[in-house]
Motif scaffolding. Structure first.
Motif, PDB file in Angstrom:
ATOM      1  N   ASN A 198      43.447 -83.259 -54.960  1.00 21.95           N
ATOM      2  CA  ASN A 198      44.648 -84.068 -54.738  1.00 21.95           C
ATOM      3  C   ASN A 198      45.913 -83.208 -54.852  1.00 21.95           C
ATOM      4  O   ASN A 198      46.860 -83.342 -54.075  1.00 21.95           O
ATOM      5  N   HIS A 204      48.691 -87.258 -48.814  1.00 22.23           N
ATOM      6  CA  HIS A 204      48.799 -88.507 -49.573  1.00 22.23           C
ATOM      7  C   HIS A 204      50.232 -88.779 -50.023  1.00 22.23           C
ATOM      8  O   HIS A 204      50.523 -89.878 -50.494  1.00 22.23           O
ATOM      9  N   HIS A 209      53.575 -91.243 -53.242  1.00 21.81           N
ATOM     10  CA  HIS A 209      54.718 -90.709 -54.009  1.00 21.81           C
ATOM     11  C   HIS A 209      56.073 -91.002 -53.369  1.00 21.81           C
ATOM     12  O   HIS A 209      56.748 -90.082 -52.897  1.00 21.81           O
ATOM     13  N   ASP A 337      49.284 -89.403 -59.135  1.00 20.89           N
ATOM     14  CA  ASP A 337      48.186 -88.520 -58.735  1.00 20.89           C
ATOM     15  C   ASP A 337      46.909 -88.859 -59.482  1.00 20.89           C
ATOM     16  O   ASP A 337      45.811 -88.820 -58.912  1.00 20.89           O
TER      17      ASP A 337
HETATM   18 FE   LIG Z   1      50.258 -86.087 -55.263  1.00 17.05          FE
END
Ligand SMILES: [Fe+2]
Length: 380
Positions: A198, A204, A209, A337
């Motif tokens: 990750n 992502h 985020h 995360d």
């Molecule tokens: Fe991240």
């Protein structure tokens, strides 16, 4: 969508490789092999030098090994396996246990030199002539310090410390003088590699985020650096990394104290600089503070994160300074995360999952996998 040609110097992959098999994230046997190979030979970050004051012993774990860390009478850090060569007992039972020149086993009072591990006393036992004292000293663990961080290595003849972008990356930061002002520890229900994977991609970022994407506008496009963009060429003009007006990863983007005097203009403009130290840690250096994050495997499906924020003493001494407020920005990102890594792990547990298929933007995950497999196959 099929990708147009990437620039040959772009880090993007030119194919979509397969990831590690499902067993790599779940199987206890695979996990034990990682501990016995990767974590037995790589340097593992265990803290800052100031975390190990003189006159006390501290416990650390590297792979499957319990380790005791202390300072010898000259103040130098040393590390020994936390096991008595006599019958095997633990030597150090609690962090901060008092110690002098000798480490005395709490079981049969065998005593060893803290400085060189030599067996000094066998307590009430009276060995016969065949007992070779010299062969029954403490077993050493290799130790080195980099930028004030302590690293251990179970290999008695270890290779050099390794970092993705080079060990000189933080040379302009006054690392040795920084003081740890805040800590955050979290346990997440995923394999340790899941967190690293990750960490290794920003596909992502737009979905997970929002706050970080506001701070680093490039992340909104799902890439970590400009050279990953499909239209990138080496002649593309460099863009500022942080949003207009922001200088650091703090809730309002303002530096939390004086900025580091020794940074270059480029280092200031970047706003952040990552150093990745597989398998155990990464460091993020900003213009005003530095964050370190340790990734500690606890089991095939359990991982501990230990984050710390390091500041100049003058920053911490500012009236009303609140390190937790500064840390709140990155803590939120790490929580996001952690939750994403757990979500992915739950999906990996499905028997329908076989292996990931990596996208070109996930080049760093591919590199991590190649590195891991090479380390695991290296049985020397
Ligand atoms: Fe991240």
């Amino acid at each position: 969508m099929t990708a147009p040609e990437r620039h040959p110097l772009s880090p993007r992959l030119d194919h979509c490789p397969e990831g590690l098999p499902r067993a790599a994230y779940l199987d206890p046997g695979w996990y034990r092999r990682e501990l016995a190979t990767v974590f037995a030979r790589q340097w593992v970050m265990v803290g800052r030098t100031v975390d190990f004051p003189a006159g006390q012993m501290w416990r650390a774990t590297v792979g499957e090994a319990g380790v005791v860390v202390l300072r010898d009478t000259d103040g130098a850090l040393v590390a020994w396996h936390n096991t008595c060569p006599h019958r095997g007992s633990e030597l150090c039972l609690t962090d901060g246990q008092k110690v002098g020149k000798l480490i005395r086993c709490p079981y049969h009072a065998f005593a060893y030199s803290a400085a060189d591990g030599r067996l000094v006393s066998t307590g009430h036992a009276v060995p016969t002539a065949d007992f070779d004292r010299a062969a029954h000293g403490l077993r050493p663990v290799s130790l080195q310090v980099w930028n004030g961080f302590v690293f251990l290595n179970l290999d008695p003849d270890p290779g050099p410390l390794w970092a993705d972008v080079g060990l000189g990356t933080l040379d302009n930061w006054p690392m040795d003088s920084l003081v740890t002002g805040h800590g955050w520890t979290s346990e997440i229900a995923c394999n340790w590699k899941g967190f690293w994977e990750n960490y290794s991609e920003c596909l992502h970022c737009p979905g997970i985020h929002p706050e970080l994407c506001d701070m680093v506008p490039l992340y909104k496009t799902g890439i970590m650096g400009a050279s990953e963009a499909l239209d990138w060429t080496p002649d593309s003009p460099a863009q500022p990394s942080l949003r207009l007006g922001a200088q650091s990863w703090t809730p309002d983007g303002a530096p939390c104290g004086e900025t580091f005097a020794g940074l270059t203009e480029a280092e200031r403009a970047e706003g952040y600089r990552f150093v990745t130290l597989w398998p155990s840690a990464y460091v993020v250096a900003h213009v005003d503070h530095v964050r370190s994050v340790r990734v500690v495997p606890l089991g095939p499906e359990r991982t501990r994160l230990v984050a710390e924020w390091h500041f100049p003493a003058a920053t911490l001494a500012q009236p009303g300074f609140d390190a937790a407020r500064v840390a709140a920005f990155a803590t939120l990102v790490m929580q996001q995360d952690g939750a994403a890594s757990e979500m992915n792990h739950r999906g990996i547990r499905s028997p329908a999952f076989r292996a990931a298929r990596l996208m070109p933007e996930e080049y760093e995950i591919h590199r991590f996998h190649q590195w891991l497999l090479a380390e695991m196959e290296n049985t020397q």
